[in-house]
Design an enzyme around this catalytic site. Structure first.
Site, PDB file in Angstrom:
ATOM      1  N   LYS A  88      -1.850  -3.813   2.198  1.00 22.33           N
ATOM      2  CA  LYS A  88      -0.161  -4.796   1.832  1.00 22.33           C
ATOM      3  C   LYS A  88       0.291  -5.139   0.932  1.00 22.33           C
ATOM      4  O   LYS A  88       1.058  -5.942   0.363  1.00 22.33           O
ATOM      5  CB  LYS A  88      -0.191  -5.682   3.360  1.00 22.33           C
ATOM      6  N   GLU A 110       9.497 -11.215   6.424  1.00 20.97           N
ATOM      7  CA  GLU A 110       9.236 -10.704   8.511  1.00 20.97           C
ATOM      8  C   GLU A 110       8.223 -10.136   8.013  1.00 20.97           C
ATOM      9  O   GLU A 110       7.390  -9.753   7.269  1.00 20.97           O
ATOM     10  CB  GLU A 110      10.690 -10.036   8.481  1.00 20.97           C
ATOM     11  N   SER A 381      -6.538   1.866   5.535  1.00 18.39           N
ATOM     12  CA  SER A 381      -5.161   1.066   4.857  1.00 18.39           C
ATOM     13  C   SER A 381      -5.731   0.210   5.367  1.00 18.39           C
ATOM     14  O   SER A 381      -5.637  -0.878   4.280  1.00 18.39           O
ATOM     15  CB  SER A 381      -4.121   1.645   5.857  1.00 18.39           C
TER      16      SER A 381
HETATM   17  C1  LIG Z   1       0.306  -3.028   8.109  1.00 16.64           C
HETATM   18  C2  LIG Z   1      -0.286  -1.778   7.854  1.00 16.64           C
HETATM   19  C3  LIG Z   1      -0.049  -0.520   8.443  1.00 16.64           C
HETATM   20  C4  LIG Z   1       1.145   0.110   8.644  1.00 16.64           C
HETATM   21  O1  LIG Z   1       1.695   0.162   7.805  1.00 16.64           O
HETATM   22  P1  LIG Z   1       2.093   0.672   7.140  1.00 16.64           P
HETATM   23  O2  LIG Z   1       3.721   1.031   6.437  1.00 16.64           O
HETATM   24  O3  LIG Z   1       2.731   2.376   7.989  1.00 16.64           O
HETATM   25  O4  LIG Z   1       1.272   1.339   6.144  1.00 16.64           O
HETATM   26  C5  LIG Z   1      -1.389   0.496   8.340  1.00 16.64           C
HETATM   27  N1  LIG Z   1      -2.600   0.139   8.219  1.00 16.64           N
HETATM   28  C6  LIG Z   1      -2.906  -1.431   8.169  1.00 16.64           C
HETATM   29  C7  LIG Z   1      -4.261  -2.423   7.971  1.00 16.64           C
HETATM   30  C8  LIG Z   1      -1.785  -2.270   8.225  1.00 16.64           C
HETATM   31  O5  LIG Z   1      -1.891  -3.521   8.084  1.00 16.64           O
END
Ligand SMILES: *Cc1c(COP(=O)(O)O)cnc(C)c1O
Length: 419
Positions: A88, A110, A381
């Site tokens: 993020k 948000e 992610s």
């Molecule tokens: C917010 C989040 C997501 C999902 O958001 P995307 O916009 O689809 O990437 C996926 N993995 C993590 C660790 C997140 O914090």
């Protein structure tokens, strides 16, 4: 920006009230000048801050145990090691810096699960900008640790009480704020969603993931991968991980959505027990863009569900919807149980505790590794520290093959036992 640049095939666009158009036009102009044309060295400063503050570049790690298990070379792109613990920050830092270049004095954002709010609060503290985060009341209750983190970084939190008090309402409320404060304020949207230019701009900030990964895999494995996997909520880590591979036709791209507890929908209740908008959604307009949405036969947006809060959203980015229609990206999904098992497996086998969102991508790898070729990249992610309470609770409810025995915790909580 021409209308073509605002769209991806039939998706995207700028479905906003007249009062927001000046803000959208100003942002479009700033995106083109600073991000696309690097005016005043914007992109150089962004890259430098991603390095010094964020910790980039991040490793592409060979996952030895998983490679043995699947008889396939598996590499992990370690976005969990980015400052804040998830991808993020790439986007939040880019947008807060852009707001500075635009001469804005205030940030609004948000948040649903609180990950984006946390990243934005960090970036705003780092760049000395006041920050207000809209968050549904239900989510404030569910996501206490992230509420603390935002407050500690100096952000204001405004509870949203309309509707179910979750992400969808928080986005609408933030757009309302922005419409009345555009002269001084920038809205940092959290994924590749919303009206143009947000989906392109957020993708560009996140595409540092695939830019690095493409270089790294050629260096380490000597060639491009057969498949790239990323979990998809709104789709920002997905688009970031795919972007530099989209033109490599031989590289398979898999967007792994939350299959929740089932793909079946209860129309009467207005509930989808999943968040699989790419796999099962229909075209509609939400939050300023045409995209694939979970909706009933009357076009009402349905409540989504996933064991992972960060994937729990009824929409998805318009570019991803387009790439799925073009058959360039495969939309696939993995249910709650399989994601939980993958969470435990990655933690035990590789020593990497993934976010529950991320675990969905590894659930797909477990189920379909024999269809993915000999060289696979999975985007990690985010890290799973934020999910430990949920994982404990959800694991207790189920009979999973790979879960650790947690009786020592139960015994300790009971005040006695064998600690
Ligand atoms: C917010 C989040 C997501 C999902 O958001 P995307 O916009 O689809 O990437 C996926 N993995 C993590 C660790 C997140 O914090």
């Amino acid at each position: 920006m021409s209308t073509d640049d605002a769209k991806f095939g039939e998706y995207g666009g700028q479905f906003v009230p007249e009062s927001l158009m000046p803000a959208i036009e100003e942002l479009t102009d700033a995106y083109e000048r600073y991000v696309l044309d690097n005016e005043d060295g914007f992109m150089d400063e962004f890259r430098q801050r991603l390095a010094d503050f964020g910790g980039r570049p991040l490793p592409l790690q060979h996952a030895e145990s998983l490679s043995d298990r699947y008889d396939t070379e598996v590499y992990l792109k370690r976005e969990d090691l980015l400052h804040g613990g998830a991808h993020k920050l790439n986007n939040a830092l880019g947008q807060v810096l852009l707001a500075k270049y635009m001469g804005k004095e205030r940030i609004v954002a948000e948040t649903g699960a609180g990950q984006h709010g946390t990243a934005t609060a960090m970036a705003a503290a780092h760049l000395d900008m006041p920050c207000e985060v809209y968050m549904g009341e239900t989510d404030i209750r569910r996501q206490r640790p992230n509420v603390f983190r935002m407050k500690i970084n100096g952000a204001e939190i405004t509870p949203v009480t309309t509707g179910r008090g979750t992400l969808k309402e928080a986005i609408s409320e933030t757009m309302r704020d922005w419409a009345t404060t555009v002269e001084t304020t920038h809205y940092v949207i959290g994924s590749v969603v919303g009206p143009a230019p947000f989906p392109r701009m957020v993708r560009d900030f996140q595409s540092v993931i695939s830019e690095e990964a493409r270089e790294q895999v050629r260096e380490k494995a000597g060639r491009l991968p057969d498949s790239v996997l990323a979990c998809a909520g709104g789709g920002s880590n997905t688009m970031g991980t795919f972007h530099h591979f989209v033109d490599d036709e031989d590289v398979g791209l898999y967007a792994v959505e939350a299959g929740g507890s089932s793909l079946d929908v209860d129309e009467e209740e207005g509930v989808a027990p999943n968040s699989a908008s790419l796999s099962t959604g229909e075209q509609g307009v939400l939050h300023g863009a045409r995209t694939k949405l979970l909706q009933d036969s009357h076009g009402q947006i349905m409540e989504s569900h996933s064991v992972s809060a960060g994937l729990d959203y009824a929409g998805v980015g318009p570019e991803l919807a387009h790439l799925v229609d073009e058959e360039r990206v495969d939309a696939v999904n993995v249910g709650d149980d399989s994601a939980l098992e993958a969470f435990h497996r990655l933690s035990q086998d590789e020593g990497v505790i993934p976010a529950l969102e991320t675990a969905h991508a590894f659930g797909y790898l477990e189920e379909h590794h024999d269809e993915l070729g000999d060289l696979v990249i999975v985007n990690v992610s985010g890290r799973g520290d934020k999910d430990l309470e949920t994982v404990l609770e959800e694991t207790e409810k189920r009979d999973l093959d790979v879960a650790p025995d947690m009786s020592v915790l139960r015994a300790a909580a009971g005040g006695g036992g064998d600690l």
